[in-house]
Design an enzyme around this catalytic site. Sequence first.
Site, PDB file in Angstrom:
ATOM      1  N   TYR A  28     -12.142   7.752 -13.838  1.00 48.24           N
ATOM      2  CA  TYR A  28     -12.216   6.482 -13.126  1.00 48.24           C
ATOM      3  C   TYR A  28     -12.793   5.371 -14.014  1.00 48.24           C
ATOM      4  CZ  TYR A  28     -13.586   3.086  -9.547  1.00 48.24           C
ATOM      5  OH  TYR A  28     -13.747   1.942  -8.809  1.00 48.24           O
TER       6      TYR A  28
ATOM      7  N   SER B  30     -14.335  -2.535 -11.882  1.00 45.24           N
ATOM      8  CA  SER B  30     -15.499  -1.860 -11.294  1.00 45.24           C
ATOM      9  C   SER B  30     -16.671  -2.029 -12.239  1.00 45.24           C
ATOM     10  CB  SER B  30     -15.202  -0.363 -11.111  1.00 45.24           C
ATOM     11  OG  SER B  30     -16.374   0.352 -10.753  1.00 45.24           O
TER      12      SER B  30
ATOM     13  N   LYS C 246     -10.864   1.947 -15.483  1.00 39.32           N
ATOM     14  CA  LYS C 246     -11.317   0.598 -15.146  1.00 39.32           C
ATOM     15  C   LYS C 246     -11.720  -0.187 -16.404  1.00 39.32           C
ATOM     16  CE  LYS C 246     -10.804   0.653 -10.655  1.00 39.32           C
ATOM     17  NZ  LYS C 246      -9.862  -0.263  -9.978  1.00 39.32           N
TER      18      LYS C 246
ATOM     19  N   ASP D  84       0.842  -1.197   0.000  1.00 34.60           N
ATOM     20  CA  ASP D  84       0.000   0.000   0.000  1.00 34.60           C
ATOM     21  C   ASP D  84       0.876   1.245   0.000  1.00 34.60           C
ATOM     22  OD1 ASP D  84      -3.250   0.186   0.729  1.00 34.60           O
ATOM     23  OD2 ASP D  84      -2.142   2.052   0.988  1.00 34.60           O
TER      24      ASP D  84
ATOM     25  N   VAL E 254       2.113   1.887  -6.594  1.00 27.30           N
ATOM     26  CA  VAL E 254       2.064   0.943  -7.716  1.00 27.30           C
ATOM     27  C   VAL E 254       2.359   1.613  -9.057  1.00 27.30           C
ATOM     28  CG1 VAL E 254       0.494  -0.669  -6.575  1.00 27.30           C
ATOM     29  CG2 VAL E 254      -0.436   1.196  -7.993  1.00 27.30           C
TER      30      VAL E 254
ATOM     31  N   THR F 285     -17.787   0.083   1.767  1.00 31.40           N
ATOM     32  CA  THR F 285     -16.421   0.453   2.092  1.00 31.40           C
ATOM     33  C   THR F 285     -16.414   1.814   2.779  1.00 31.40           C
ATOM     34  OG1 THR F 285     -16.091   1.565  -0.021  1.00 31.40           O
ATOM     35  CG2 THR F 285     -15.536  -0.788   0.078  1.00 31.40           C
TER      36      THR F 285
END
Length: 263
Positions: A155, A142, A159, A38, A64, A190
């Site tokens: 976003y 997603s 994805k 992370d 990443v 979440t």
Amino acid sequence: MTTPSPRKVALVTGAARGIGLAVAKRFLAEGYNVALLDIENDLLRASVAALNDPANTLALHADVADAAAVAAAFAAAQARFGRLDALVNNAGIAVFKPLLDTTQAEWQRVMDVNLTGPFLCTQAAAPLMREHGGGAIVNITSISALRASTLRTAYGTSKAGLAHLTKQFAVELATLGIRVNAVAPGPVETAMAKAVHTPAIRADYHDTIPLNRYGGEDELADAVFFLCSPRASYITGQMLAVDGGFEATGIGLPTLRRDGSNG
């Protein structure tokens, strides 16, 4: 030379919280060694400490999207455990803004983390998996990869790109014994969803999800583990929507269309 672990080994990115942490816990429960990666170092260390399993876990602090950091992280995992059997590319970020308000820097960062990140991690993982006859990779995409929605230009596009990258990986890595699939979460309980989903948006989601509820992080972890397990040995290049039937409805969220609220 590192002696390979007698246990299988999984590496999960974006593992300090949420779906990534739930996935890491599932692999641990199934007897894997787990490397948790992370960008949020303090949260990562706290989460790994809370797992209370130092012999079988490893914290890897890395971005990443940083090729050198990714290479160093995977080398550390190899040095510690001696093998890699599963990779879960879960790390991701979102910018929920209208197209005309999204900056180029925001667009680029979303692409760097959500698309380039899995590319770099998979490049680093494949040689390690090849050494022991193969493995499995799961990319967390997603529902936004499958359907357009308000405020998701960067976003959703990232994805969707990851969904196709999953197929590219599956085709190219099959000869190495590596299976590559994707899980597309729908609305999940979440911390991010709790922070940005207003009561009106939550009501919209309940109205448009056939199962009439948000998913649980453990339900996503179950799907990910299945795709990494021998029970999915003839499955590769696929995307599994874990969304309570949301994608199948094909209906947008009226609250988002009406007032442009965050979703």
